[in-house]
Design a protein around this motif. Sequence first.
Motif, PDB file in Angstrom:
ATOM      1  N   THR A  61       0.846  -1.195   0.000  1.00 36.66           N
ATOM      2  CA  THR A  61       0.000   0.000   0.000  1.00 36.66           C
ATOM      3  C   THR A  61       0.879   1.242   0.000  1.00 36.66           C
ATOM      4  O   THR A  61       2.082   1.170   0.224  1.00 36.66           O
ATOM      5  CB  THR A  61      -0.926   0.038   1.226  1.00 36.66           C
ATOM      6  OG1 THR A  61      -0.154   0.350   2.393  1.00 36.66           O
ATOM      7  CG2 THR A  61      -1.624  -1.290   1.423  1.00 36.66           C
ATOM      8  N   ALA A  62       0.260   2.374  -0.233  1.00 35.93           N
ATOM      9  CA  ALA A  62       0.991   3.637  -0.273  1.00 35.93           C
ATOM     10  C   ALA A  62       0.683   4.515   0.937  1.00 35.93           C
ATOM     11  O   ALA A  62       0.841   5.734   0.876  1.00 35.93           O
ATOM     12  CB  ALA A  62       0.670   4.391  -1.562  1.00 35.93           C
ATOM     13  N   ALA A  63       0.253   3.900   2.046  1.00 34.66           N
ATOM     14  CA  ALA A  63      -0.004   4.672   3.265  1.00 34.66           C
ATOM     15  C   ALA A  63       1.309   5.275   3.767  1.00 34.66           C
ATOM     16  O   ALA A  63       2.377   4.673   3.607  1.00 34.66           O
ATOM     17  CB  ALA A  63      -0.615   3.770   4.336  1.00 34.66           C
ATOM     18  N   PRO A  64       1.273   6.452   4.374  1.00 42.75           N
ATOM     19  CA  PRO A  64       2.526   7.077   4.811  1.00 42.75           C
ATOM     20  C   PRO A  64       3.125   6.405   6.040  1.00 42.75           C
ATOM     21  O   PRO A  64       2.412   5.890   6.895  1.00 42.75           O
ATOM     22  CB  PRO A  64       2.098   8.516   5.125  1.00 42.75           C
ATOM     23  CG  PRO A  64       0.653   8.410   5.500  1.00 42.75           C
ATOM     24  CD  PRO A  64       0.103   7.315   4.628  1.00 42.75           C
ATOM     25  N   THR A  65       4.432   6.410   6.092  1.00 40.67           N
ATOM     26  CA  THR A  65       5.156   6.105   7.323  1.00 40.67           C
ATOM     27  C   THR A  65       5.261   7.404   8.111  1.00 40.67           C
ATOM     28  O   THR A  65       5.553   8.463   7.542  1.00 40.67           O
ATOM     29  CB  THR A  65       6.548   5.545   6.991  1.00 40.67           C
ATOM     30  OG1 THR A  65       6.402   4.207   6.514  1.00 40.67           O
ATOM     31  CG2 THR A  65       7.462   5.552   8.194  1.00 40.67           C
ATOM     32  N   GLU A  66       5.024   7.334   9.436  1.00 37.70           N
ATOM     33  CA  GLU A  66       4.944   8.556  10.239  1.00 37.70           C
ATOM     34  C   GLU A  66       5.897   8.484  11.427  1.00 37.70           C
ATOM     35  O   GLU A  66       6.009   7.450  12.088  1.00 37.70           O
ATOM     36  CB  GLU A  66       3.514   8.773  10.739  1.00 37.70           C
ATOM     37  CG  GLU A  66       2.508   8.921   9.593  1.00 37.70           C
ATOM     38  CD  GLU A  66       1.114   9.255  10.070  1.00 37.70           C
ATOM     39  OE1 GLU A  66       0.372   9.896   9.315  1.00 37.70           O
ATOM     40  OE2 GLU A  66       0.762   8.873  11.211  1.00 37.70           O
ATOM     41  N   LEU A  67       6.580   9.601  11.684  1.00 39.82           N
ATOM     42  CA  LEU A  67       7.454   9.745  12.841  1.00 39.82           C
ATOM     43  C   LEU A  67       7.098  11.028  13.575  1.00 39.82           C
ATOM     44  O   LEU A  67       6.883  12.078  12.929  1.00 39.82           O
ATOM     45  CB  LEU A  67       8.926   9.798  12.440  1.00 39.82           C
ATOM     46  CG  LEU A  67       9.497   8.621  11.658  1.00 39.82           C
ATOM     47  CD1 LEU A  67       9.440   8.924  10.152  1.00 39.82           C
ATOM     48  CD2 LEU A  67      10.932   8.325  12.082  1.00 39.82           C
TER      49      LEU A  67
ATOM     50  N   ALA B 290       2.521  20.594  17.722  1.00 36.70           N
ATOM     51  CA  ALA B 290       3.330  19.399  17.536  1.00 36.70           C
ATOM     52  C   ALA B 290       3.170  18.884  16.107  1.00 36.70           C
ATOM     53  O   ALA B 290       2.083  18.945  15.529  1.00 36.70           O
ATOM     54  CB  ALA B 290       2.918  18.317  18.532  1.00 36.70           C
ATOM     55  N   TYR B 291       4.267  18.365  15.562  1.00 37.49           N
ATOM     56  CA  TYR B 291       4.274  17.902  14.178  1.00 37.49           C
ATOM     57  C   TYR B 291       4.683  16.433  14.086  1.00 37.49           C
ATOM     58  O   TYR B 291       5.360  15.892  14.960  1.00 37.49           O
ATOM     59  CB  TYR B 291       5.272  18.725  13.350  1.00 37.49           C
ATOM     60  CG  TYR B 291       4.823  20.128  13.030  1.00 37.49           C
ATOM     61  CD1 TYR B 291       4.133  20.414  11.851  1.00 37.49           C
ATOM     62  CD2 TYR B 291       5.091  21.176  13.907  1.00 37.49           C
ATOM     63  CE1 TYR B 291       3.728  21.707  11.552  1.00 37.49           C
ATOM     64  CE2 TYR B 291       4.686  22.480  13.623  1.00 37.49           C
ATOM     65  CZ  TYR B 291       4.008  22.724  12.445  1.00 37.49           C
ATOM     66  OH  TYR B 291       3.602  24.013  12.152  1.00 37.49           O
ATOM     67  N   ARG B 292       4.273  15.823  12.976  1.00 37.93           N
ATOM     68  CA  ARG B 292       4.798  14.517  12.617  1.00 37.93           C
ATOM     69  C   ARG B 292       5.287  14.564  11.182  1.00 37.93           C
ATOM     70  O   ARG B 292       4.764  15.311  10.346  1.00 37.93           O
ATOM     71  CB  ARG B 292       3.755  13.422  12.803  1.00 37.93           C
ATOM     72  CG  ARG B 292       2.552  13.448  11.895  1.00 37.93           C
ATOM     73  CD  ARG B 292       1.591  12.320  12.274  1.00 37.93           C
ATOM     74  NE  ARG B 292       0.439  12.202  11.400  1.00 37.93           N
ATOM     75  CZ  ARG B 292      -0.709  12.841  11.567  1.00 37.93           C
ATOM     76  NH1 ARG B 292      -0.842  13.673  12.593  1.00 37.93           N
ATOM     77  NH2 ARG B 292      -1.708  12.661  10.724  1.00 37.93           N
ATOM     78  N   LEU B 293       6.311  13.772  10.920  1.00 32.14           N
ATOM     79  CA  LEU B 293       6.890  13.659   9.600  1.00 32.14           C
ATOM     80  C   LEU B 293       6.221  12.506   8.867  1.00 32.14           C
ATOM     81  O   LEU B 293       6.122  11.400   9.402  1.00 32.14           O
ATOM     82  CB  LEU B 293       8.392  13.405   9.718  1.00 32.14           C
ATOM     83  CG  LEU B 293       9.182  13.211   8.419  1.00 32.14           C
ATOM     84  CD1 LEU B 293       9.246  14.509   7.628  1.00 32.14           C
ATOM     85  CD2 LEU B 293      10.588  12.705   8.746  1.00 32.14           C
ATOM     86  N   GLN B 294       5.737  12.752   7.669  1.00 36.14           N
ATOM     87  CA  GLN B 294       5.127  11.709   6.848  1.00 36.14           C
ATOM     88  C   GLN B 294       6.024  11.430   5.643  1.00 36.14           C
ATOM     89  O   GLN B 294       6.433  12.349   4.936  1.00 36.14           O
ATOM     90  CB  GLN B 294       3.736  12.122   6.374  1.00 36.14           C
ATOM     91  CG  GLN B 294       2.705  12.173   7.484  1.00 36.14           C
ATOM     92  CD  GLN B 294       1.292  12.395   6.960  1.00 36.14           C
ATOM     93  OE1 GLN B 294       1.093  13.026   5.915  1.00 36.14           O
ATOM     94  NE2 GLN B 294       0.307  11.896   7.681  1.00 36.14           N
ATOM     95  N   LEU B 295       6.307  10.137   5.440  1.00 36.02           N
ATOM     96  CA  LEU B 295       7.146   9.687   4.339  1.00 36.02           C
ATOM     97  C   LEU B 295       6.319   8.714   3.497  1.00 36.02           C
ATOM     98  O   LEU B 295       5.952   7.647   3.980  1.00 36.02           O
ATOM     99  CB  LEU B 295       8.400   8.998   4.864  1.00 36.02           C
ATOM    100  CG  LEU B 295       9.258   9.816   5.838  1.00 36.02           C
ATOM    101  CD1 LEU B 295      10.266   8.925   6.538  1.00 36.02           C
ATOM    102  CD2 LEU B 295       9.961  10.945   5.096  1.00 36.02           C
TER     103      LEU B 295
ATOM    104  N   ARG C 272       6.906  15.233   4.005  1.00 33.71           N
ATOM    105  CA  ARG C 272       6.151  16.413   4.443  1.00 33.71           C
ATOM    106  C   ARG C 272       5.944  16.393   5.958  1.00 33.71           C
ATOM    107  O   ARG C 272       6.042  15.343   6.595  1.00 33.71           O
ATOM    108  CB  ARG C 272       4.799  16.468   3.750  1.00 33.71           C
ATOM    109  CG  ARG C 272       3.893  15.273   4.023  1.00 33.71           C
ATOM    110  CD  ARG C 272       2.615  15.333   3.204  1.00 33.71           C
ATOM    111  NE  ARG C 272       1.766  14.155   3.414  1.00 33.71           N
ATOM    112  CZ  ARG C 272       1.868  13.023   2.717  1.00 33.71           C
ATOM    113  NH1 ARG C 272       2.785  12.916   1.758  1.00 33.71           N
ATOM    114  NH2 ARG C 272       1.069  12.006   2.975  1.00 33.71           N
ATOM    115  N   ALA C 273       5.625  17.557   6.500  1.00 32.51           N
ATOM    116  CA  ALA C 273       5.320  17.698   7.925  1.00 32.51           C
ATOM    117  C   ALA C 273       3.873  18.130   8.079  1.00 32.51           C
ATOM    118  O   ALA C 273       3.417  19.060   7.395  1.00 32.51           O
ATOM    119  CB  ALA C 273       6.245  18.717   8.580  1.00 32.51           C
TER     120      ALA C 273
END
Length: 632
Positions: A535-541, A581-586, A571-572
Amino acid sequence: MPAIRASHASPRSVRMVSAVLLATAGLSAVDAPPAQAADGQGAVVVAPKQQSWVFRDAGGREVTLRGFNVSGSTKLYENGLLPFRTTADAARSAQAMRDLTGANAVRFLISWEGVQPAPDRIDHAYLDRAIAQIRAFTDRGFRVLLDYHQDLYSSHLFNSGSWYTGDGAPRWVVQAGGYPKESCGICLLWGQNMQNNAAVRKAAYDFWRNRVLTTSAGPVGVQDAYLAQAKATMTYMKQRLPQSAFDGIVGLDPFNEPFDGGLDGGTGLDWEKNHLMPFYQRVRAAMDEAGWNAKPAFVEPLVFWNTGFFEQGGMASVGPLGTRMVFNSHYYDGARMTVDPSPASDGTYAAAMNEIRQRAAALGTAPLVSEFGNKLSGSGSDRTPWMIRAMYQGMDSGVAGRTWWNGPAAGGSVLSSMQWHWDVYSGRHRELMNGNPGKVQTEGDGWNDEDHSVVAADDAGNVTLRLDARVLDRLYPSAVNGDTLAFAFEDLARSGYGGAGRQQAWLTVPSSMPTLAALVKDRQYAVLAWRGSATAAPTELHLPRSFAPAGTTVVSDLGTVNGVPASGAVRAVHETGSTSAYRLQLTAPAAPGAVHVALVVNTTAGTPVTAGQLAAARTELTAWTNRQFPSN
């Protein structure tokens, strides 16, 4: 409540008790209120990953739960046996936790005494207050582990002048038990009561053997009563919580820190097999009957299994737990809490955290560390910042930072965890210890002279961190689309409080990668390698507050950016429920088996990064990834 005369209850008798208690709460099996909207993160399940087991969300992403226990205040009568005095306090606390740390999960404490103040009554007003406080977290995107908390079985075992106190079982249980006068003798730590206090031990012994107690509602097996009220609680919560909020409940921790009360000549492993595991099987059945069948039971081993002294148990004798139970461990450094004066450093807790990983894998399920930490005041507390730092390091990866780059895959999966604890009333309690007006507890946690809360609030109610934000506000992979191959974070947290003390990098890049080493020198950074999915769901940190999007650099096979934009493959975006607060999406193309990597660096300060440096760093990172994680 109907009479229960056998020492081992039949399923029918538990159903009868449950029906009575549900009726006292005004519920039937179909009495569900209309659902309301809530922005939760959704359910998680235990799922396979290579040679281990992890949590996954509905999209199949590997989930890391990170957060705190809310809170030890549940042990206090001044709080009505709940984490917060008001729903407003819960909301303020949840918002601060989200904004200041990016936590995505909490272990929410409730009390048997609060739920069942009499043998034939469920206090649904107490449960309504608990539900409202839980909603303060689920509405902000938190996942919640519901924890039935106890310590030393019950406060009602202790006399008004005692050095110690407990929490958990209601007064009516203790009164019916007729236990001896409590005394721990010369005990330096409250936990010694589990081994030295005859009243505490006898009460626990009775619970595990389901002793029949004579109560105002008739004879009842003490464990039967516990299971009946737990089922009533779960049924009520399922009916009262909106579906999205109920999905955010990850499961039930049915008994905090179980201790035996007497091994009858056997070992801790024998006791877990003969007494603890049958109890957990009964809990699992109660969860299924209450409609919690899709949620795991987060089961704890004998509390002594990894204390460092006189270790017993560890669930090695109970057989596979399977995916409907989670191996739920605590970790406290018993040696450094007592006799070991040495500080923690790089790799100190790798072996301890690997033991938890390995035990879960052997049991066929995912691991969770639902308590860890150390005191924040008193003798030895000067070592706490780096003890906590080293514990998080061991949970991120079971490999010391000095060797991580040379063998990252050996670090195992990222451990989910909840730190003990988050108490917005820290240092501002007014608890009458064992009901004694002459022993008013105001300092620290207000309980047994402990002081573990990582936060406090000022007169205006503003919540602030008591530990270095670099320890608590961490970059971690909250959701990985596929399988995490390796993760590590260099937080650069100082050894003291409030930014004081020594700074030392633990995650050191080998000299064979000079551009990478120069890029991360004296900077916070993290590395995540993962194998993608179909799938193309984002990885998130989660991005710590120190990683402002404009001052964050990402080097990845998915793209390289110096300053993270709000759109694109890298992207953030804001964390759910937060504007700060932010998360990074890859986002990687759907390609099962493809290996991806991301280096995330806080470049807010220091020498400006050049395009040439980023290109060279990407070349080195790609070569390193190909060496460490060759494609199939």
